[in-house]
Design an enzyme around this catalytic site. Structure first.
Site, short mmCIF file in Angstrom:
data_model
loop_
_atom_site.label_atom_id
_atom_site.label_comp_id
_atom_site.label_asym_id
_atom_site.label_seq_id
_atom_site.Cartn_x
_atom_site.Cartn_y
_atom_site.Cartn_z
CE LYS A 112 -83.00 -39.92 -39.20
NZ LYS A 112 -83.45 -39.00 -38.42
C1 LIG Z 1 -82.96 -37.69 -38.32
C2 LIG Z 1 -84.25 -36.88 -37.83
C3 LIG Z 1 -83.93 -35.60 -37.34
C4 LIG Z 1 -82.42 -34.72 -38.40
O1 LIG Z 1 -81.86 -35.39 -39.21
P1 LIG Z 1 -80.48 -34.81 -39.63
O2 LIG Z 1 -80.25 -35.69 -40.82
O3 LIG Z 1 -80.16 -36.32 -38.64
O4 LIG Z 1 -80.08 -34.06 -39.44
C5 LIG Z 1 -84.24 -34.17 -37.01
N1 LIG Z 1 -85.97 -34.58 -36.99
C6 LIG Z 1 -86.17 -36.10 -36.52
C7 LIG Z 1 -87.41 -35.78 -36.38
C8 LIG Z 1 -85.42 -36.98 -37.13
O5 LIG Z 1 -85.91 -38.08 -36.91
#
Ligand SMILES: *Cc1c(COP(=O)(O)O)cnc(C)c1O
Length: 493
Positions: A112
């Site tokens: 993120k």
């Molecule tokens: C948010 C997240 C995901 C999922 O990503 P999306 O964009 O919501 O599909 C997968 N793995 C981790 C570690 C995350 O923080």
């Protein structure tokens, strides 16, 4: 200037890219989408051998076209600097015959960070460009990683406050500590009873609530979102698909134009949708493989064409994917249906009323040409983490473990695989340790001790931000009822 972003649910709600970033979500509850994706292409040859920043500038300029190239250049440079512990930003590692795209070298060790390092800059610039004078309140529901990454990105940005809500007991100990210890004058964090879907639907409600609207108007405050419903989150995520592909070209692992598979550990369908956008711009992708844990609503949808959230909710060792309502799927429905807002609106209405909808046979076929689904149980994921460590001394976090397992179940002969690694294994030290060293008793061992033990045994470096976490003070310890978010929200205003 082109008003080329519109609500998935209503063609009449149109705006500029920068306005879509500032708004987060459309007033009718729809998501902002670019309505002329078909006409956009990127020159692949131009990207060969280029840096992450170069590609970032090209792609962001193309997608967010009312920012000038000078503005985008400046923002990209501010976002992707020494906050990232790897010069490549998103390095790629060979593991056996496959490739792992490491997206976790940012300030909070989660993928993120890639988007949330630039979103605050995009938003600030948007306020300037659109002459918006109100104070901004960022309202964000998190399944663990978004919250911390958003708090880090927005902390002490003048004119902006941020409120993060996470499901109590729905995040790992480390994730919780990361959020509770958040510094910054403008940061607010609360745990709520319920799971991520509860948190997300409460947050979405506030955005469209009339009562709240008045309150905000009175106080000269404007709401926005740092969730992947904000288009400013999705666009920066397109960059690493291009970067990893071009890296494989440079390493002579593939030839330019060769199609490859990407397997993406999926929750809210944001990351994988960015991959779809990369494909629309011309990146040679064979399949986008959507990997789920036991909350496999997307996997079923891809197989049957029926999206049905009426099912048991499981708490798994990959908590950031414990989601039954994947918001960004709405965007895919819009694009695949040929920008049919009315159709998307009717499906979303059904989802709201019955928790379920079914798409047409044609739509299902079109989606199936690009996407494939699969899932991995906790047991399979643990086994995967152990196996990959034993074979290659590479340590997967549980989310990446899910994806690796699903990739293996969907191997295609002659097609190279990239697996997106979305978190540092140290964010989920306990699950990872227990997967690899199954026979050891860790029940009463402190999570930070396990982090050290995992490092001791695997020799993989602990990211600095996680290593220092143990000594940080808890600042945010509030827990609120999920129906009381609105009240808390008023207090912050
Ligand atoms: C948010 C997240 C995901 C999922 O990503 P999306 O964009 O919501 O599909 C997968 N793995 C981790 C570690 C995350 O923080």
């Amino acid at each position: 200037m082109k008003y080329n972003y519109e609500s998935t649910r209503n063609k009449k709600i149109k705006c500029l890219a920068s306005e879509a970033v500032a708004k987060g979500i459309a007033l009718d509850g729809g998501l902002f989408v670019r309505n002329d994706m078909d006409s956009l292409k990127i020159d692949l040859k131009d990207l060969v051998g280029k840096s992450y920043l170069y590609m970032g500038k090209k792609i962001l300029s193309l997608m967010l076209d009312d920012y000038t190239t000078d503005e985008i250049d400046e923002l990209v440079e501010k976002a992707y600097d020494s906050k990232f512990s790897n010069d490549e930003i998103t390095p790629i590692k060979k593991v056996g015959d496959d490739f792992v795209l490491e997206l976790f070298h940012g300030p909070t060790s989660a993928f993120k960070d890639i988007a949330l390092s630039i979103l605050p800059h995009l938003l600030k610039k948007s306020l300037e460009k659109n002459n918006i004078k109100e104070e901004i309140l960022i309202l964000t529901a998190t399944s663990g990683d978004t919250g911390k990454a958003a708090l880090e990105g927005f902390k002490d940005v003048p004119g902006i406050k941020i409120l993060v809500i996470y499901p109590n007991k729905g995040v790992s100990k480390i994730q919780e500590k990361q959020m509770r210890s958040q510094e910054g004058e403008n940061t607010y964090v609360y745990a709520i009873g319920g799971n991520f879907d509860d948190a997300q639907s409460q947050v979405k409600k506030i955005f469209t609530d009339n009562d709240t609207k008045e309150e905000l108007l009175k106080r000269n405050v404007r709401l926005s979102s740092a969730n992947s419903i904000n288009i400013g989150r999705l666009v920066p995520q397109m960059v690493y698909y291009f970067y990893s592909y071009m890296k494989l070209v440079s390493l002579n692992e593939i030839s330019l134009g060769e199609k490859i598979n990407f397997t993406v550990p999926t929750g809210n369908f944001g990351d994988i949708l960015a991959g779809y956008y990369a494909k629309l711009l011309g990146l040679p992708i064979n399949k986008l493989i959507c990997a789920s844990n036991e909350n496999n609503v997307l996997c079923d949808f891809l197989k049957t064409g029926v999206y049905d959230k009426n099912r048991d909710f499981y708490k798994t060792i990959s908590p950031s994917m414990d989601i039954l309502i994947s918001s960004n799927l709405e965007r895919l429905l819009y694009h695949i249906s040929g920008n049919d807002n009315a159709y998307v609106n009717s499906l979303m209405k059904e989802l709201k009323e019955n928790g379920k909808y079914e798409i047409s046979e044609n739509m299902k076929k079109s989606i199936g040409e690009i996407f494939q689904g699969g899932y991995s149980t906790d047991e399979e994921t643990e086994e995967e983490i152990r196996k990959i460590y034993e074979k290659y001394s590479y340590v997967l976090d549980p989310h990446t473990g899910v994806a690796f397992n699903v990739m293996e179940k969907n191997r295609e002969k002659g097609c190279k695989n990239v697996v997106l690694a979305t978190a540092s294994p140290y964010k989920f030290s306990k699950s990872v340790y227990n997967s690899i060293f199954k026979d050891e008793e860790t029940k009463d061992v402190d999570e930070f001790q396990i982090m050290e033990d995992l490092h001791e045994k695997t020799k993989v470096e602990i990211p600095k931000n996680l290593k220092n976490l143990k000594n940080k003070k808890d600042i945010h310890t509030g827990v609120i009822d999920k129906d009381k978010i609105k009240d808390t929200f008023k207090v912050i205003l």
